[in-house]
Design a protein around this motif. Structure first.
Motif, short mmCIF file in Angstrom:
data_model
loop_
_atom_site.label_atom_id
_atom_site.label_comp_id
_atom_site.label_asym_id
_atom_site.label_seq_id
_atom_site.Cartn_x
_atom_site.Cartn_y
_atom_site.Cartn_z
N GLY A 105 0.79 -1.22 0.00
CA GLY A 105 0.00 0.00 0.00
C GLY A 105 0.83 1.28 0.00
O GLY A 105 0.28 2.37 -0.15
N GLU A 106 2.14 1.15 0.19
CA GLU A 106 3.00 2.34 0.28
C GLU A 106 3.63 2.67 -1.07
O GLU A 106 3.67 1.85 -1.98
CB GLU A 106 4.11 2.11 1.32
CG GLU A 106 3.57 1.93 2.73
CD GLU A 106 4.68 1.69 3.76
OE1 GLU A 106 4.41 1.90 4.95
OE2 GLU A 106 5.81 1.29 3.38
N VAL A 107 4.14 3.92 -1.14
CA VAL A 107 4.76 4.40 -2.38
C VAL A 107 6.13 4.96 -2.04
O VAL A 107 6.28 5.68 -1.06
CB VAL A 107 3.89 5.51 -3.02
CG1 VAL A 107 4.54 6.07 -4.28
CG2 VAL A 107 2.49 5.00 -3.33
N ARG A 108 7.13 4.61 -2.86
CA ARG A 108 8.45 5.26 -2.68
C ARG A 108 8.59 6.37 -3.71
O ARG A 108 8.31 6.18 -4.89
CB ARG A 108 9.59 4.25 -2.86
CG ARG A 108 10.96 4.90 -2.56
CD ARG A 108 12.06 3.88 -2.45
NE ARG A 108 12.48 3.40 -3.75
CZ ARG A 108 13.23 2.31 -3.95
NH1 ARG A 108 13.63 1.58 -2.91
NH2 ARG A 108 13.57 1.95 -5.16
N ASP A 114 2.90 -3.41 -2.81
CA ASP A 114 1.83 -4.28 -3.30
C ASP A 114 0.48 -3.59 -3.21
O ASP A 114 0.16 -2.97 -2.20
CB ASP A 114 1.78 -5.57 -2.45
CG ASP A 114 2.91 -6.51 -2.81
OD1 ASP A 114 3.54 -6.28 -3.87
OD2 ASP A 114 3.16 -7.44 -2.03
N GLY A 115 -0.29 -3.68 -4.26
CA GLY A 115 -1.68 -3.23 -4.23
C GLY A 115 -1.88 -1.77 -4.59
O GLY A 115 -3.02 -1.31 -4.62
N VAL A 116 -0.81 -1.02 -4.85
CA VAL A 116 -0.99 0.41 -5.14
C VAL A 116 -1.39 0.59 -6.61
O VAL A 116 -0.71 0.09 -7.51
CB VAL A 116 0.31 1.20 -4.87
CG1 VAL A 116 0.15 2.66 -5.30
CG2 VAL A 116 0.69 1.12 -3.40
N VAL A 154 5.83 7.07 1.29
CA VAL A 154 4.55 7.70 1.61
C VAL A 154 3.55 6.58 1.92
O VAL A 154 3.48 5.59 1.18
CB VAL A 154 4.07 8.60 0.46
CG1 VAL A 154 2.71 9.22 0.80
CG2 VAL A 154 5.10 9.70 0.21
N ARG A 155 2.82 6.78 3.01
CA ARG A 155 1.98 5.72 3.58
C ARG A 155 0.90 5.22 2.60
O ARG A 155 0.58 4.03 2.58
CB ARG A 155 1.31 6.29 4.84
CG ARG A 155 0.27 5.43 5.47
CD ARG A 155 -0.23 6.02 6.78
NE ARG A 155 0.75 5.86 7.82
CZ ARG A 155 1.48 6.83 8.34
NH1 ARG A 155 1.31 8.07 7.94
NH2 ARG A 155 2.36 6.59 9.26
N SER A 156 0.34 6.14 1.80
CA SER A 156 -0.77 5.76 0.91
C SER A 156 -0.77 6.69 -0.30
O SER A 156 -0.43 7.87 -0.19
CB SER A 156 -2.09 5.91 1.67
OG SER A 156 -3.17 5.98 0.76
#
Ligand code: NAD
Ligand code: ZN
Ligand code: ZN
Length: 344
Positions: free
Chosen positions: A26-29, A73-75, A131-133
């Motif tokens: 669920g996170e983004v770099r 995963d899942g973003v 970033v968390r979401s």
């Protein structure tokens, strides 16, 4: 990667080498393109061991922008290569306040241990950040990240402060901005862009007053014992309708109180330790005192649209990441023009 960290209570920020972080589900770099230095960082680094709650080491930077670099995963809401800005005052996304986009007032953030990047979670003053979401990423599109990253706080916080006072800021009114620094110089522009009010800025030193005039203040006066009289002269004796205090030490709060009239808004944004008593015998009739914190996700969209329309422009001084400690020294000494932006 390089990161700017606060590592010891009472110490100065340091540039250190740390591991590149990996995004969890669920996170983004982001590969960081720009990060702003806020006076709140200086405030945090001035706290005693008993007062300090942000964890150590703390990677600084609660104003951040970057290019989406890796998806957990899942973003699905962003794509690699997108240029984005980070909405900092992150909440749970599910409570009543978050449902309105007011994640800055999330009812559960403390309980869930959710902290803004740079103010508890690792921040934007690094080559990469997590970033968390994807909910917390706003598309920058063709807005330049270095020029606009500070809008995420130095734009959003005054925008929210001013927007709540809009019904009162009708033609013929006066708004006073105390402290024309990172937030205050944007506040002046927002007032000019979305209200018909006369804008009076107060600061220390001729350079800050010149900046205030350049960005649109109708008047700019030294913040001293004569300021109240100068304001009265400028308004023809009419009281002030809204005071936005980006300093909020006792002398500036007392000054604001002395010029604010009936039904005024006195808005305390700075984290100076001044207090403003409210009561039938001490305050102008029907006046409102507010102490707002940051702003909502929807308001950040509005701030970016103000920038796209050319109505708000952050004055920036750009520092390479190795010079971040120097940027904080300048911020502390009050010698910056507008906002210090760190570029990795
Ligand atoms: P800054 O250092 O960039 O600007 C402060 C300005 O105030 C400077 O121009 C300085 O010369 C001026 N100043 C100092 N003493 C003064 C006085 N006595 N009278 C008039 N002007 C004076 O700081 P900033 O990053 O713009 O932050 C401003 C304040 O807002 C800080 O206290 C910061 O912690 C706070 N803040 C609050 C929120 C919030 O959500 N409420 C968000 C961000 C920042
Ligand atoms: Zn800030
Ligand atoms: Zn919430």
């Amino acid at each position: 990667m390089k990161a700017v960290q606060y590592r010891t209570i009472g110490g100065s920020p340091e540039v250190v080498e740390i591991e590149v972080p990996e995004p969890g589900p669920g996170e983004v770099r982001l590969k960081v393109t720009a990060a702003g230095a806020c006076h709140s960082d200086s405030f945090v680094m001035g706290l005693t061991e008993e007062q300090y709650t942000y964890g150590l080491p703390l990677t600084l930077g609660h104003e951040g922008a970057g290019i989406v670099d890796k998806l957990g995963d899942g973003v699905t809401g962003v794509a690699i290569g997108d240029s984005v800005a980070v909405y900092g005052p992150q909440g749970c996304g599910r409570c009543y306040q978050c449902a309105q986009g007011k994640e800055n007032y999330c009812e559960r953030a403390v309980e869930l241990g959710i902290a803004p990047p740079g103010l508890g979670a690792p921040g934007a003053m690094a080559e990469y950040m997590i970033v968390r979401s994807d909910r917390h990423l706003l598309p920058l599109g063709d807005l330049d990240p270095v020029q606009n990253v500070a809008l995420t706080d130095a734009g959003l916080t005054p925008y929210h402060a001013i927007k709540m006072s809009l019904p009162k800021l009708v033609p013929g009114t006066t708004a006073v901005v105390i402290g024309a620094g990172g937030l205050g110089h944007v506040a002046i522009q927002i007032l000019r862009a979305i209200t018909p009010s006369t804008v009076i800025a107060l600061d220390l030193g001729e350079e800050k007053l010149a900046l205030a005039r350049e960005v649109g203040a109708h008047h700019a006066f030294a913040s001293d014992a004569d300021a109240a009289e100068r304001i009265r002269e400028a308004t023809g004796g009419r009281p002030v309708t809204a005071v936005f205090d980006f300093v909020a030490i006792q002398p500036t709060i007392d000054l604001g109180r002395s010029v604010a009239g009936v039904e005024s808004d006195h808005v305390i944004v700075g984290v100076g330790a001044g207090m403003l008593p409210v009561g039938m015998l001490g305050a102008p009739y029907d006046s409102t005192v507010r102490a707002p914190y940051w702003g909502s996700r929807a308001e950040l969209f509005e701030v970016f649209d103000l920038a796209r329309a050319g109505l708000v422009k952050v004055e920036t001084e750009v520092f390479p990441i190795d010079e971040a400690p120097e940027a904080y020294r300048r911020l502390h000494d009050g010698t910056l023009r507008g906002r210090a932006i760190i570029v990795p």
